[in-house]
Design an enzyme around this catalytic site. Structure first.
Site, PDB file in Angstrom:
ATOM      1  N   GLY A  21       0.830  -1.210   0.000  1.00 48.63           N
ATOM      2  CA  GLY A  21       0.000   0.000   0.000  1.00 48.63           C
ATOM      3  C   GLY A  21       0.855   1.247   0.000  1.00 48.63           C
ATOM      4  O   GLY A  21       0.507   2.259   0.619  1.00 48.63           O
ATOM      5  N   ALA A  22       1.979   1.194  -0.726  1.00 49.22           N
ATOM      6  CA  ALA A  22       2.962   2.282  -0.664  1.00 49.22           C
ATOM      7  C   ALA A  22       2.549   3.513  -1.456  1.00 49.22           C
ATOM      8  O   ALA A  22       3.199   4.548  -1.352  1.00 49.22           O
ATOM      9  CB  ALA A  22       4.316   1.774  -1.170  1.00 49.22           C
ATOM     10  N   ASN A  23       1.473   3.404  -2.227  1.00 48.74           N
ATOM     11  CA  ASN A  23       1.109   4.541  -3.081  1.00 48.74           C
ATOM     12  C   ASN A  23       0.196   5.550  -2.385  1.00 48.74           C
ATOM     13  O   ASN A  23      -0.109   6.595  -2.977  1.00 48.74           O
ATOM     14  CB  ASN A  23       0.423   4.056  -4.363  1.00 48.74           C
ATOM     15  CG  ASN A  23      -0.879   3.334  -4.085  1.00 48.74           C
ATOM     16  OD1 ASN A  23      -0.873   2.239  -3.539  1.00 48.74           O
ATOM     17  ND2 ASN A  23      -1.993   3.949  -4.429  1.00 48.74           N
ATOM     18  N   GLY A  25      -1.565   7.323   1.490  1.00 49.49           N
ATOM     19  CA  GLY A  25      -1.705   7.452   2.941  1.00 49.49           C
ATOM     20  C   GLY A  25      -0.442   7.119   3.720  1.00 49.49           C
ATOM     21  O   GLY A  25       0.640   7.662   3.481  1.00 49.49           O
ATOM     22  N   ILE A  26      -0.590   6.210   4.662  1.00 51.12           N
ATOM     23  CA  ILE A  26       0.493   5.886   5.583  1.00 51.12           C
ATOM     24  C   ILE A  26       1.640   5.169   4.865  1.00 51.12           C
ATOM     25  O   ILE A  26       2.809   5.431   5.131  1.00 51.12           O
ATOM     26  CB  ILE A  26      -0.084   5.028   6.734  1.00 51.12           C
ATOM     27  CG1 ILE A  26      -0.979   5.931   7.588  1.00 51.12           C
ATOM     28  CG2 ILE A  26       1.004   4.408   7.580  1.00 51.12           C
ATOM     29  CD1 ILE A  26      -2.043   5.208   8.344  1.00 51.12           C
ATOM     30  N   GLY A  27       1.301   4.297   3.940  1.00 54.49           N
ATOM     31  CA  GLY A  27       2.345   3.604   3.177  1.00 54.49           C
ATOM     32  C   GLY A  27       3.169   4.577   2.358  1.00 54.49           C
ATOM     33  O   GLY A  27       4.401   4.455   2.259  1.00 54.49           O
ATOM     34  N   SER A 151      -5.150  -1.644  14.000  1.00 56.25           N
ATOM     35  CA  SER A 151      -6.025  -0.486  14.203  1.00 56.25           C
ATOM     36  C   SER A 151      -6.610  -0.574  15.599  1.00 56.25           C
ATOM     37  O   SER A 151      -6.786  -1.683  16.140  1.00 56.25           O
ATOM     38  CB  SER A 151      -7.160  -0.538  13.174  1.00 56.25           C
ATOM     39  OG  SER A 151      -8.223   0.316  13.566  1.00 56.25           O
ATOM     40  N   TYR A 176     -14.195  -5.630   9.515  1.00 57.32           N
ATOM     41  CA  TYR A 176     -12.942  -4.854   9.635  1.00 57.32           C
ATOM     42  C   TYR A 176     -12.271  -5.172  10.970  1.00 57.32           C
ATOM     43  O   TYR A 176     -11.062  -5.429  11.027  1.00 57.32           O
ATOM     44  CB  TYR A 176     -13.227  -3.360   9.521  1.00 57.32           C
ATOM     45  CG  TYR A 176     -11.978  -2.492   9.582  1.00 57.32           C
ATOM     46  CD1 TYR A 176     -10.993  -2.572   8.600  1.00 57.32           C
ATOM     47  CD2 TYR A 176     -11.785  -1.580  10.627  1.00 57.32           C
ATOM     48  CE1 TYR A 176      -9.850  -1.774   8.651  1.00 57.32           C
ATOM     49  CE2 TYR A 176     -10.644  -0.775  10.683  1.00 57.32           C
ATOM     50  CZ  TYR A 176      -9.687  -0.876   9.693  1.00 57.32           C
ATOM     51  OH  TYR A 176      -8.550  -0.081   9.745  1.00 57.32           O
TER      52      TYR A 176
END
Ligand code: NAP
Length: 318
Positions: A21-23, A25-27, A151, A176
Site C-alpha cells: 500500500g505504498a502509493n 496514505g500511511i504507506g 487499528s 474490519y
C-alpha cells in the site's frame, strides 16, 4: 520517545524495505521517510500506475530516493506469490517488511480466492506475503523486522471461526474489526514462533496509526455509493484526524527504533490514542489469546497454502 518524528529514523543506508500500500496514505508517507533515510524501498502496489505516480511524488521530496515499484494485489494470492518471487529474484536480503495496505468497512465482496475482502486483503494476503519473504528477512545481515499495521478497531473484532468469511451475516465494521484483530494475532504469534525457533535477529512488531486523514475512510462510502457517508467522513477527517505523515510515525518507529522489542505494539500517545507521537501500547486481551492465534495460524496456512517452516531457518548449533 515523546518527541519522536520521522527525522529520528536512523540511517537505513544499504537496507531494503518492502511496503504494501505504498502509493497512498500511511504507506506513501512511510515510503518517503524510509527513502529519505537511505533505504531502497520496494513499493508494493495493486496498481503499478498509481505506484509510479506516487514514486514520482516521493522523488520530488527525496530526489535521490531508490524506489522499486511492483505490482502486488493482496486480494489475489497468485499476485502475492508472483510479487514475492520477483522480490526474491532481485534481492538476497530484505530488512523490513511493512504489512500496511488495507481496506476498511467496505460492502461485502470476495477476493479472487473467495475470501471475504477485508480478511483477505488485510490479513490473509499479508500472511501469505510474509511467509513467502520470511527466509529473505531471517537470513539478512543484521536485524530485520516484520511490521504489521493494525487499528484501534481491533478491540471490536472477534474471529468467527464458524463463519470466517461472514457469509451468514455481514457487518462491514465487524469484518474490519476481525481483520485488524487477525493482524495482531498474527504479529504476536509470528514473534512467538520466531523466538521458539531461536531466531533472534528477526522481530515481529505491530502498530496502529490512530486516526489519520488518508483515503481509507472514503473507500467504503465510494463502494456503497453513499454520498452522505462520504461527506460525513470528509468532515470527521478534517476535524478529528491527524495528518497522514503523523499517522505513519508508529509504523516508522516499529520498523526502525533501536529500543523496539519483538511483540511490541506502537500507536499514537495523544488524545484517545488517535493522535500524537508514537509510544508503546497494550492491545486487547483477545489479541494476546494464544489458542486463538494458533488456530488462526493453522486456518491461514490452509486457506493460503503458504506454510512457515521457521525451524528450518533457525541458526544451526555450532
Ligand atoms: N487512516 C487511519 O485512520 C487508519 C486507522 C487505523 C488503521 N489504519 C490502517 O492503516 C493501513 C493503511 O491505510 P491508510 O490509512 O494509509 O489508507 P489508504 O490511504 O486508503 O491506503 C491504503 C493502501 O492499501 C492499498 N490496498 C487496498 N487494497 C489493496 C489490495 N487488494 N492489494 C494491495 N494493496 C491494497 C491501497 O491501494 P489503492 O490506492 O490502489 O487503493 C492503498 O495503497 C491500513 O491497514 C488501515 O487499516 C488506518
Amino acid at each position: 520517545m515523546s518527541d519522536w518524528t520521522a527525522d529520528d529514523v536512523p540511517s537505513m543506508d544499504g537496507k531494503r524495505v518492502v511496503v504494501t500500500g505504498a502509493n497512498s496514505g500511511i504507506g506513501f508517507e512511510g515510503t518517503k521517510a524510509f527513502a529519505r533515510a537511505g533505504a531502497t524501498v520496494v513499493m508494493a502496489c495493486r496498481s503499478t500506475e498509481r505506484g509510479e505516480r506516487a514514486a514520482s511524488q516521493v522523488r520530488e521530496a527525496v530526489p535521490d530516493a531508490t524506489l522499486d515499484v511492483r505490482r502486488c494485489d493482496l486480494a489475489d494470492l497468485a499476485s502475492v506469490r508472483d510479487f514475492a518471487a520477483g522480490v526474491r529474484g532481485t534481492y538476497d536480503e530484505v530488512h523490513v517488511l511493512c504489512n500496511n495496505a488495507g481496506v476498511m468497512a467496505v460492502p461485502r465482496s470476495e477476493t479472487d480466492d473467495g475470501f471475504e475482502t477485508q480478511l483477505g486483503v488485510n490479513h490473509l494476503g499479508h500472511f501469505a506475503l510474509a511467509g513467502h519473504l520470511l527466509d529473505r528477512l531471517v537470513t539478512s545481515t543484521g536485524e530485520s523486522r516484520i511490521v504489521t499495521q493494525s487499528s484501534g478497531a481491533h478491540t471490536m473484532g472477534e474471529v468467527d471461526f464458524a463463519d470466517l468469511h461472514r457469509e451468514g451475516s455481514y457487518g462491514k465494521w465487524e469484518a474490519y474489526g476481525q481483520s485488524k484483530l487477525a493482524n495482531l494475532l498474527f504479529a504476536y504469534e509470528l514473534q512467538r514462533r520466531l523466538a521458539d525457533a531461536g531466531v533472534e535477529g528477526t522481530k515481529s512488531v505491530a502498530c496502529h496509526p490512530g486516526y489519520a486523514d488518508t483515503n481509507l475512510q472514503y473507500r467504503g462510502p465510494e463502494a456503497s455509493g453513499s454520498r452522505v457517508r462520504y461527506g460525513l467522513m470528509k468532515v470527521a477527517n478534517t476535524v478529528f484526524a491527524q495528518s497522514a505523515p503523523k499517522g505513519a510515525l508508529p509504523m516508522l518507529y516499529a520498523a526502525t527504533a533501536p529500543d523496539v522489542k519483538g511483540g511490541d505494539y506502537y500507536g499514537p500517545g495523544g488524545f484517545l490514542g488517535m493522535r500524537g507521537p508514537p509510544e508503546r501500547q497494550e492491545s486487547s486481551d483477545a489479541s494476546s489469546d494464544e489458542d486463538t492465534a494458533e488456530r488462526l495460524w493453522t486456518v491461514s496456512e490452509e486457506l493460503t497454502g503458504v506454510g512457515y517452516d521457521i525451524e528450518a531457518l533457525a541458526p544451526r548449533p555450532a
